[in-house]
Design a protein around this motif. Structure first.
Motif, PDB file in Angstrom:
ATOM      1  N   ALA A   1     -52.277 -55.263 -11.151  1.00  0.00           N
ATOM      2  CA  ALA A   1     -51.991 -54.652 -12.492  1.00  0.00           C
ATOM      3  C   ALA A   1     -50.447 -54.002 -12.534  1.00  0.00           C
ATOM      4  N   ILE A   2     -49.902 -53.638 -11.290  1.00  0.00           N
ATOM      5  CA  ILE A   2     -48.523 -53.223 -11.275  1.00  0.00           C
ATOM      6  C   ILE A   2     -47.692 -54.437 -11.472  1.00  0.00           C
ATOM      7  N   ALA A   3     -47.826 -55.635 -11.024  1.00  0.00           N
ATOM      8  CA  ALA A   3     -47.255 -56.786 -11.416  1.00  0.00           C
ATOM      9  C   ALA A   3     -47.250 -57.116 -12.804  1.00  0.00           C
ATOM     10  N   ALA A   4     -48.448 -57.135 -13.447  1.00  0.00           N
ATOM     11  CA  ALA A   4     -49.012 -57.290 -14.918  1.00  0.00           C
ATOM     12  C   ALA A   4     -47.877 -56.326 -15.740  1.00  0.00           C
ATOM     13  N   LEU A   5     -47.852 -54.964 -15.278  1.00  0.00           N
ATOM     14  CA  LEU A   5     -47.102 -54.086 -16.198  1.00  0.00           C
ATOM     15  C   LEU A   5     -45.573 -54.296 -16.095  1.00  0.00           C
ATOM     16  N   ARG A   6     -45.077 -54.800 -14.811  1.00  0.00           N
ATOM     17  CA  ARG A   6     -43.473 -54.967 -14.764  1.00  0.00           C
ATOM     18  C   ARG A   6     -43.251 -56.215 -15.016  1.00  0.00           C
ATOM     19  N   GLY A   7     -44.324 -57.217 -15.092  1.00  0.00           N
ATOM     20  CA  GLY A   7     -43.713 -58.647 -15.429  1.00  0.00           C
ATOM     21  C   GLY A   7     -43.375 -59.430 -14.257  1.00  0.00           C
ATOM     22  N   ASP A   8     -43.746 -58.878 -12.910  1.00  0.00           N
ATOM     23  CA  ASP A   8     -43.337 -59.605 -11.795  1.00  0.00           C
ATOM     24  C   ASP A   8     -44.681 -60.242 -11.136  1.00  0.00           C
ATOM     25  N   GLU A   9     -44.358 -60.935  -9.988  1.00  0.00           N
ATOM     26  CA  GLU A   9     -45.334 -61.784  -9.208  1.00  0.00           C
ATOM     27  C   GLU A   9     -46.326 -60.844  -8.143  1.00  0.00           C
ATOM     28  N   ALA A  10     -47.468 -60.890  -8.387  1.00  0.00           N
ATOM     29  CA  ALA A  10     -48.554 -59.967  -7.616  1.00  0.00           C
ATOM     30  C   ALA A  10     -48.572 -60.178  -6.315  1.00  0.00           C
ATOM     31  N   ARG A  11     -48.643 -59.267  -5.349  1.00  0.00           N
ATOM     32  CA  ARG A  11     -48.595 -59.107  -3.978  1.00  0.00           C
ATOM     33  C   ARG A  11     -50.052 -58.619  -3.648  1.00  0.00           C
TER      34      ARG A  11
END
Length: 357
Positions: free
Chosen positions: A24-34
């Motif tokens: 969810a952090i990656a989706a919010l920021r537009g980054d690759e998920a870890r």
């Protein structure tokens, strides 16, 4: 006169954790998920309990934020803040995405932290739910009934996780809900719950349910021994009335209403600013939701002071004496006291997080 400081858009800061999450952090920021990046520590001058630089925020110019604040505490924090808290920001903000249920744990209060960790701060915290997934997003807060200390000690000794969890209030949550977690209150966050967390600036977690999460019981009691750690645990019962003192639901579009106002008064006085947390949080931190497009002027002027902004939707502009800073969904921004009173405009929704007044 010193040169004004400016708002700074921060990169992600995800120290390693023991539990899964981060999509969810990656989706919010537009980054690759870890898989094990469930926390993003925003504008952090706080290290993890184990020590080292993990947890600290590095500014885009390469400096640690902690070093920048120490070098110019008046510029970053202001005189009133310095008189009360010294050169501590007195705040840690996180994005926290629980990819699995967190263990049952609690945090020390200020007095316990001074005595056992030589810290001015314990760890009261609060959650602003910004997203959920799964069928029954749930958080767990406080024992349903007053529980004998001996019973809790037995659960911890035997690592009886089902009994610990069953004893807690299971609280369904949705985006927009907020929960204040006083120091000492046993709690856990269920899988699929994504929050912006405000807390006192420490990493003191006393973890009752350590098995299957931590490497050893020592990491659960932080070297104190559970007999000592459990002295600060709130074993009292939390019924619906008590829970209502720490939980705010998203149904009121104006947010929680200040004392002496009706919800209609609050909405009419400033529809662009909604206070989010129960009054119990007032001595620890402040949070509100800013929607400048709802203001008559289509802008919100920020009060000078150390501030963390989290943009959760839309796009806008933050304008200060030093110029304009675009702010879009997923951005996290630290605003120093020395930035003055920036103006937030645009069709953007921002969570503003601040130390206590």
């Amino acid at each position: 006169m010193p040169e004004p400081l400016e708002p700074i858009v921060l990169p992600a800061n995800q120290p390693p954790q023991f539990y899964r999450g981060g999509a969810a952090i990656a989706a919010l920021r537009g980054d690759e998920a870890r898989e094990y990046g469930p926390e993003d520590w925003i504008a952090s001058t706080t290290t993890r309990f184990a020590g080292g630089p993990d947890g600290l925020t590095r500014l885009p110019d390469g400096r640690w934020l902690a070093e920048a604040v120490t070098a110019d505490p008046r510029g970053w924090l202001g005189d009133a803040h310095l008189r009360r808290f010294g050169d501590s920001t007195a705040l840690l903000v996180k994005l926290l995405d629980a990819g699995q249920r967190l263990p049952v744990h609690f945090h020390p209060d200020d007095r316990f932290a001074r005595s056992h960790f030589d810290s001015h701060f314990g760890k009261t915290e609060a959650w602003i739910v910004v997203g959920t997934s799964g069928d029954e997003p749930t958080v767990y807060t406080g024992f349903r009934e007053t529980t004998p200390a001996a019973t809790v000690r037995d659960w911890v000794r035997d690592q009886d996780a089902p009994s610990m969890l069953e004893a807690l209030n299971a609280v369904p949550v949705a985006a927009g809900d907020t929960v204040v977690i006083p120091a000492g209150l046993p709690h856990a966050i269920g899988g699929g719950v994504f929050v912006v967390e405000l807390q006192q600036p420490t990493d003191f977690s006393l973890t009752m349910e350590w098995r299957d999460f931590l490497d050893s019981p020592e990491k659960g009691h932080l070297g104190l021994g559970f007999d000592t750690a459990l002295q600060v645990l709130d074993t009292s019962g939390w019924d619906e009335q008590r829970l209502a003192s720490i939980i705010r639901r998203s149904g009121d579009p104006a947010g929680p209403t200040p004392a002496g106002h009706t919800p209609a008064d609050h909405a009419a006085s400033d529809p662009a600013v909604a206070e989010l947390l129960a009054p119990l949080a007032d001595g620890f931190f402040r949070a509100d939701r800013l929607r400048p497009s709802a203001a008559p002027s289509s802008a919100v002027t920020l009060t000078p002071g150390f501030t963390v902004l989290v943009a959760i939707d839309g796009a806008g502009t933050l304008t200060s004496e030093r110029g304009s800073t675009p702010i879009v969904r997923g951005d996290t921004v630290v605003v120093p006291y020395g930035a003055g009173a920036p103006e937030l405009s645009g069709d953007v929704t921002v969570l503003r997080c601040r130390p206590p007044a």
